[in-house]
Design an enzyme around this catalytic site. Structure first.
Site, PDB file in Angstrom:
ATOM      1  N   CYS A   2       0.944  -1.034  -0.102  1.00  0.00           N
ATOM      2  CA  CYS A   2       0.038   0.050   0.025  1.00  0.00           C
ATOM      3  C   CYS A   2       0.899   1.380  -0.058  1.00  0.00           C
ATOM      4  O   CYS A   2       2.040   1.276   0.503  1.00  0.00           O
ATOM      5  CB  CYS A   2      -0.914  -0.058   1.120  1.00  0.00           C
ATOM      6  SG  CYS A   2      -1.955  -1.187   1.603  1.00  0.00           S
ATOM      7  N   ARG A  27       4.141  -0.260  -4.985  1.00  0.00           N
ATOM      8  CA  ARG A  27       3.873  -0.925  -3.580  1.00  0.00           C
ATOM      9  C   ARG A  27       2.540  -1.779  -3.365  1.00  0.00           C
ATOM     10  O   ARG A  27       2.236  -2.292  -2.159  1.00  0.00           O
ATOM     11  CB  ARG A  27       3.797   0.242  -2.433  1.00  0.00           C
ATOM     12  CG  ARG A  27       4.956   0.980  -2.535  1.00  0.00           C
ATOM     13  CD  ARG A  27       4.964   2.076  -1.330  1.00  0.00           C
ATOM     14  NE  ARG A  27       4.866   1.564   0.148  1.00  0.00           N
ATOM     15  CZ  ARG A  27       5.800   1.520   0.829  1.00  0.00           C
ATOM     16  NH1 ARG A  27       6.968   1.958   0.552  1.00  0.00           N
ATOM     17  NH2 ARG A  27       5.652   0.994   2.122  1.00  0.00           N
ATOM     18  N   TRP A  73      -2.875  -2.619  -1.465  1.00  0.00           N
ATOM     19  CA  TRP A  73      -2.740  -4.145  -1.688  1.00  0.00           C
ATOM     20  C   TRP A  73      -3.718  -4.823  -0.435  1.00  0.00           C
ATOM     21  O   TRP A  73      -3.429  -4.513   0.983  1.00  0.00           O
ATOM     22  CB  TRP A  73      -1.306  -4.257  -1.487  1.00  0.00           C
ATOM     23  CG  TRP A  73      -0.748  -5.795  -1.606  1.00  0.00           C
ATOM     24  CD1 TRP A  73      -0.603  -6.529  -2.669  1.00  0.00           C
ATOM     25  CD2 TRP A  73      -0.738  -6.871  -0.713  1.00  0.00           C
ATOM     26  NE1 TRP A  73      -0.108  -7.806  -2.553  1.00  0.00           N
ATOM     27  CE2 TRP A  73      -0.267  -7.918  -1.192  1.00  0.00           C
ATOM     28  CE3 TRP A  73      -1.259  -6.803   0.783  1.00  0.00           C
ATOM     29  CZ2 TRP A  73      -0.261  -9.310  -0.704  1.00  0.00           C
ATOM     30  CZ3 TRP A  73      -0.903  -8.292   1.357  1.00  0.00           C
ATOM     31  CH2 TRP A  73      -0.485  -9.112   0.681  1.00  0.00           C
ATOM     32  N   ASN A  99      -1.854   2.293   6.117  1.00  0.00           N
ATOM     33  CA  ASN A  99      -1.021   1.123   5.895  1.00  0.00           C
ATOM     34  C   ASN A  99      -0.852   0.151   6.757  1.00  0.00           C
ATOM     35  O   ASN A  99      -0.545   0.870   8.051  1.00  0.00           O
ATOM     36  CB  ASN A  99       0.224   1.490   5.255  1.00  0.00           C
ATOM     37  CG  ASN A  99       0.335   2.327   3.826  1.00  0.00           C
ATOM     38  OD1 ASN A  99      -0.666   2.111   3.230  1.00  0.00           O
ATOM     39  ND2 ASN A  99       1.327   2.713   3.445  1.00  0.00           N
ATOM     40  N   GLY A 100      -0.936  -0.791   6.943  1.00  0.00           N
ATOM     41  CA  GLY A 100      -0.717  -1.884   8.318  1.00  0.00           C
ATOM     42  C   GLY A 100      -1.955  -2.504   8.474  1.00  0.00           C
ATOM     43  O   GLY A 100      -2.736  -2.716   7.888  1.00  0.00           O
ATOM     44  N   GLU A 480      16.108 -19.101  -6.620  1.00  0.00           N
ATOM     45  CA  GLU A 480      15.695 -17.822  -7.162  1.00  0.00           C
ATOM     46  C   GLU A 480      15.150 -18.154  -8.554  1.00  0.00           C
ATOM     47  O   GLU A 480      14.045 -17.246  -8.841  1.00  0.00           O
ATOM     48  CB  GLU A 480      17.104 -17.238  -7.176  1.00  0.00           C
ATOM     49  CG  GLU A 480      16.845 -15.715  -7.803  1.00  0.00           C
ATOM     50  CD  GLU A 480      15.939 -14.645  -7.061  1.00  0.00           C
ATOM     51  OE1 GLU A 480      15.368 -15.065  -6.037  1.00  0.00           O
ATOM     52  OE2 GLU A 480      15.448 -13.716  -7.738  1.00  0.00           O
ATOM     53  N   LYS A 484      11.280 -16.576  -9.511  1.00  0.00           N
ATOM     54  CA  LYS A 484      10.995 -15.478 -10.561  1.00  0.00           C
ATOM     55  C   LYS A 484       9.892 -16.271 -11.508  1.00  0.00           C
ATOM     56  O   LYS A 484       8.998 -15.554 -11.769  1.00  0.00           O
ATOM     57  CB  LYS A 484      12.265 -15.397 -11.418  1.00  0.00           C
ATOM     58  CG  LYS A 484      13.344 -14.590 -10.655  1.00  0.00           C
ATOM     59  CD  LYS A 484      12.960 -13.136 -10.790  1.00  0.00           C
ATOM     60  CE  LYS A 484      12.572 -12.800  -9.352  1.00  0.00           C
ATOM     61  NZ  LYS A 484      13.237 -12.777  -8.345  1.00  0.00           N
ATOM     62  N   GLU A 487       6.565 -16.106  -9.813  1.00  0.00           N
ATOM     63  CA  GLU A 487       5.933 -14.569  -9.806  1.00  0.00           C
ATOM     64  C   GLU A 487       5.552 -13.913 -11.127  1.00  0.00           C
ATOM     65  O   GLU A 487       4.628 -13.570 -11.098  1.00  0.00           O
ATOM     66  CB  GLU A 487       7.242 -13.880  -9.162  1.00  0.00           C
ATOM     67  CG  GLU A 487       7.402 -13.948  -7.647  1.00  0.00           C
ATOM     68  CD  GLU A 487       8.571 -12.940  -7.373  1.00  0.00           C
ATOM     69  OE1 GLU A 487       9.451 -13.006  -7.774  1.00  0.00           O
ATOM     70  OE2 GLU A 487       8.353 -12.212  -6.475  1.00  0.00           O
ATOM     71  N   HIS A 503      14.953 -37.936  -2.974  1.00  0.00           N
ATOM     72  CA  HIS A 503      14.353 -38.429  -1.717  1.00  0.00           C
ATOM     73  C   HIS A 503      12.982 -38.062  -1.906  1.00  0.00           C
ATOM     74  O   HIS A 503      12.212 -37.928  -0.777  1.00  0.00           O
ATOM     75  CB  HIS A 503      15.071 -37.803  -0.622  1.00  0.00           C
ATOM     76  CG  HIS A 503      16.701 -38.294  -0.619  1.00  0.00           C
ATOM     77  ND1 HIS A 503      16.897 -39.466   0.351  1.00  0.00           N
ATOM     78  CD2 HIS A 503      17.920 -37.526  -0.890  1.00  0.00           C
ATOM     79  CE1 HIS A 503      18.183 -39.729   0.102  1.00  0.00           C
ATOM     80  NE2 HIS A 503      18.663 -38.422  -0.478  1.00  0.00           N
ATOM     81  N   LYS A 602       5.646  -4.723  -4.340  1.00  0.00           N
ATOM     82  CA  LYS A 602       7.045  -4.522  -4.548  1.00  0.00           C
ATOM     83  C   LYS A 602       7.868  -4.544  -2.832  1.00  0.00           C
ATOM     84  O   LYS A 602       8.512  -5.320  -2.644  1.00  0.00           O
ATOM     85  CB  LYS A 602       7.432  -3.265  -4.774  1.00  0.00           C
ATOM     86  CG  LYS A 602       8.747  -3.096  -5.036  1.00  0.00           C
ATOM     87  CD  LYS A 602       9.450  -4.009  -6.147  1.00  0.00           C
ATOM     88  CE  LYS A 602      11.158  -4.052  -6.072  1.00  0.00           C
ATOM     89  NZ  LYS A 602      11.553  -5.066  -6.603  1.00  0.00           N
TER      90      LYS A 602
HETATM   91  O1  M6R Z   1      12.708  -5.361  -0.242  1.00  0.00           O
HETATM   92  P1  M6R Z   1      13.225  -6.787   0.223  1.00  0.00           P
HETATM   93  O2  M6R Z   1      14.548  -6.884  -0.542  1.00  0.00           O
HETATM   94  O3  M6R Z   1      13.250  -6.853   1.723  1.00  0.00           O
HETATM   95  O4  M6R Z   1      11.858  -7.795  -0.275  1.00  0.00           O
HETATM   96  C1  M6R Z   1      12.156  -9.068   0.077  1.00  0.00           C
HETATM   97  C2  M6R Z   1      10.974 -10.000  -0.651  1.00  0.00           C
HETATM   98  O5  M6R Z   1       9.757  -9.585  -0.288  1.00  0.00           O
HETATM   99  C3  M6R Z   1      11.319  -9.921  -2.210  1.00  0.00           C
HETATM  100  O6  M6R Z   1      12.557 -10.088  -2.682  1.00  0.00           O
HETATM  101  C4  M6R Z   1      10.102 -10.629  -3.166  1.00  0.00           C
HETATM  102  O7  M6R Z   1      10.578 -11.968  -2.821  1.00  0.00           O
HETATM  103  C5  M6R Z   1      10.302 -10.196  -4.662  1.00  0.00           C
HETATM  104  N1  M6R Z   1       9.081 -10.155  -5.127  1.00  0.00           N
HETATM  105  C6  M6R Z   1      11.301 -11.463  -5.406  1.00  0.00           C
HETATM  106  O8  M6R Z   1      11.136 -11.097  -6.712  1.00  0.00           O
END
Ligand code: M6R
Length: 607
Positions: A2, A27, A73, A99-100, A480, A484, A487, A503, A602
């Site tokens: 947010c 955000r 969000w 926010n929160g 990673e 990706k 996501e 396993h 984000k």
């Molecule tokens: O801002 P940060 O690096 O603390 O964020 C951590 C994760 O929320 C962030 O890396 C998230 O996993 C991304 N969307 C990955 O692409």
């Protein structure tokens, strides 16, 4: 999560609020809304969807110089217009953005309903304007603070009162707010990105602080009414207007920025003569470093994967026990914090609630805490007080790419520093420093010729399930790569240490299954090769990322993706590149919303 933007000044508020919303949209982007204070009262407009969905609602807006706005969000309640912020009290006198999360929402709601309040949304936020209205007897500050004292949970919030068009009330507890002090105008936002268009002079609000914001400045106090002496800081750092520079998406632009972003992270920090690195922000002498007997990296998501890479490099090169911890788990595990342990909080945004929570817990237990952060002046950077900025530049795409490679680079610089004080000779250090310096060039070389990515994409986009495998340093890279792909393309997949795959997950392999394997030419190559033979025997289609010239892997692969040769500690930075491109192009092929994937935001500022 947010975004909040408020404006009070000498200009028309609405365009400034909408511009702020656009800058904050990364955000959260479920819905957006704005409330202006006019001589006739509150003018409120909301829309479900992106900020651009709000534009058609902004017909014949009144010209006024005070307003608040929000991009959401969802946490409590679905993505609907009634749930979008700002929220208004029953009498239409008070508008609030928040926010929160309000944890005692149920009790407060019941109490207010008992007083005859009818709620119009499912949100926790709607509690706030009703509570403020309940306590309002002509003194808005008193109503604002008394309401917030009833609330348990986290907030960054802002309120305007119809009868007080000369001020905005803001408060912070666990969710950041920055106050920008301009010429005859004051702008408050949940991050500096939305402030820099107006001013670089800012006051950071701390937890349990509130502020009365006017055109001429700000008056900050604690929630209990005691005065706070504020210091005005100058924000530096690159907060330039987000610009795709001709790329179709920010994600692709940020992937291609990596030669520069890594170079910025390295700049001025390598000592090729001494074979050492300098990270001044750590403020650690060799004597301090020699006393470090353990390193723990706390982080979430992509930053956690970077922390895993860093931990392995530290153990292998500096021979100091090191590990990475998922911040949301670590903070609640009643962690054991030793004085000779060095903790790093790795975070792109510097605002991730779970990482911040872990930082607070470690600091409370007396731990040595350093930030590895991208956003200058962010909460985690300021809470740690010491650390290193990775200087990746603004990362707009929700899927993190360049932050990962810069986080790894930053941790490798620290690894070299620590290793030099512990057990690395000057000759060995010089070799490492030289190889780190060569990284931007290697990244550039790979990106100029990334290989048959689309052949691999073709295999992945039709998959019901895909498996990513890697050993050693390539296991976090596999994690990673899978993150990706989930996501950006929403392709079901998981990552496993290649040796662990037999396993259990091997049961998932059939003749349709694409297996993405990261097998650079390091000490684990032979073992990884055996694991690949095991899945190949079950019909899997192998997409192998391997070192250029590795004929054996090239022949084994259904799709071979060669990467430039590099030393073992640099390989995660190179081998992640094809995985970023794979996810990106799979997302494009499937028509996904690349820069704003569904359900994500984000920076995750709620637990
Ligand atoms: O801002 P940060 O690096 O603390 O964020 C951590 C994760 O929320 C962030 O890396 C998230 O996993 C991304 N969307 C990955 O692409």
């Amino acid at each position: 999560m947010c975004g909040i933007i408020t404006y009070i000044g000498n200009q028309n508020a609405l365009p400034r609020l909408v511009d702020g919303l656009r800058r904050l949209e990364y955000r959260g982007y479920d819905s957006a809304g704005v409330a202006l204070l006019t001589k006739d009262g509150l003018w409120v407009r909301k829309a479900v969807g992106r900020v651009e969905a709000l534009s058609p609602e902004l017909i014949d807006p009144p010209e006024t110089t005070i307003g608040i706005a929000h991009t959401r969000w969802a946490t409590h309640g679905g993505v609907t217009e009634p749930n979008a912020h700002p929220h208004i009290d029953t009498d239409g006198n008070i508008a609030v953005v928040h926010n929160g999360i309000i944890e005692n929402m149920d009790a407060l709601k019941k109490q207010l309903e008992g007083e005859g309040v009818v709620f119009r949304s499912e949100t926790d936020t709607e509690i706030l304007p009703h509570l403020m209205n309940y306590f309002y007897r002509g003194d808005p500050l008193k109503a604002f603070t008394t309401a917030l004292k009833q609330v348990r949970g986290t907030y960054g919030c802002a309120a305007i009162f119809k009868e007080h068009p000369d001020r905005i009330f803001v408060a912070r507890n666990g969710s950041p707010l920055v106050i920008g002090l301009g010429e005859g105008e004051t702008v408050v936002a949940s991050d500096p990105q939305a402030i820099v268009a107006h001013t670089r002079r800012v006051v950071y609000l701390e937890d349990r602080e509130i502020a009365v914001v006017t055109r001429d400045g700000v008056d900050v106090m604690r929630l209990d009414g005691t005065a706070v002496e504020t210091s005005v800081e100058l924000i530096d750092g690159d907060y330039g207007v987000a610009d795709r520079r001709g790329f179709p998406h920010f994600m692709l632009k940020e992937i291609h920025e990596q030669p520069e972003s890594i170079e910025r992270c390295l700049r001025g920090r390598l000592d090729l003569n001494q074979g050492n690195a300098r990270l001044g922000g750590l403020n650690m002498s060799p004597r301090d470093l020699i006393g470090v007997n353990r390193v723990i990296n706390v982080a979430c998501g992509t930053a956690y994967h970077a922390g895993m890479v860093g931990a392995q490099a530290i153990e292998a090169m500096a021979r100091v026990p090191a590990r990475a911890e998922v911040a949301s788990e670590y903070r609640y595990r009643h962690p054991i914090v030793h004085p000779d342990t060095l903790f790093f909080a790795v975070s792109q945004s510097g605002e991730t609630a779970d990482t911040k929570g872990a930082v607070e817990e470690i600091l409370l237990k007396g731990g040595q805490m350093m930030g590895v952060v991208n956003v200058v002046g962010s909460t985690i950077a300021r809470t740690c007080g010491r650390g290193t900025y990775i200087h990746a530049g603004p990362e707009v795409s929700v899927a993190s790419t360049k932050a990962f490679t810069s986080q790894v680079t930053g941790l490798l610089l620290f690894t070299l520093m620590l290793a030099r004080t512990k057990n690395l000779s000057v000759i060995e250090g010089q070799e490492v420093a030289k190889n780190l310096q060569a990284l931007p060039g290697l990244v550039q070389r790979y990106l100029a010729n990334p290989g048959p990515i689309d052949d691999a994409v073709e295999r992945l986009i039709h998959a019901r399930y895909a498996l990513f495998l890697g050993r050693g340093l390539s296991f976090p890279v596999a994690l990673e790569g899978a993150l990706k792909l989930k996501e950006v393309a929403y392709v079901p997949c998981e990552a496993y240490p290649a040796g662990e795959m037999k396993h259990g997950p091997i049961a998932m392999i059939d003749e349709e299954t694409p297996v993405v394997a990261i097998v650079p030419n390091d000490s684990q190559r032979e073992k990884a090769l055996s694991n690949l033979k095991e899945v190949e025997a079950r019909g899997a289609k192998l997409i192998i990322i391997h070192t250029e010239g590795d004929k054996e892997l090239e022949e084994l692969a259904t799709v071979s993706l060669p990467i430039p040769a590099c030393p073992w500690y640099c390989s995660p930075i190179i081998s992640v590149l094809p995985l970023q491109l794979l996810a990106y192009r799979a997302g494009v092929a499937l028509g996904r919303d690349i820069d704003k994937p569904r359900n994500l935001a984000k920076s995750v500022t709620v637990e």
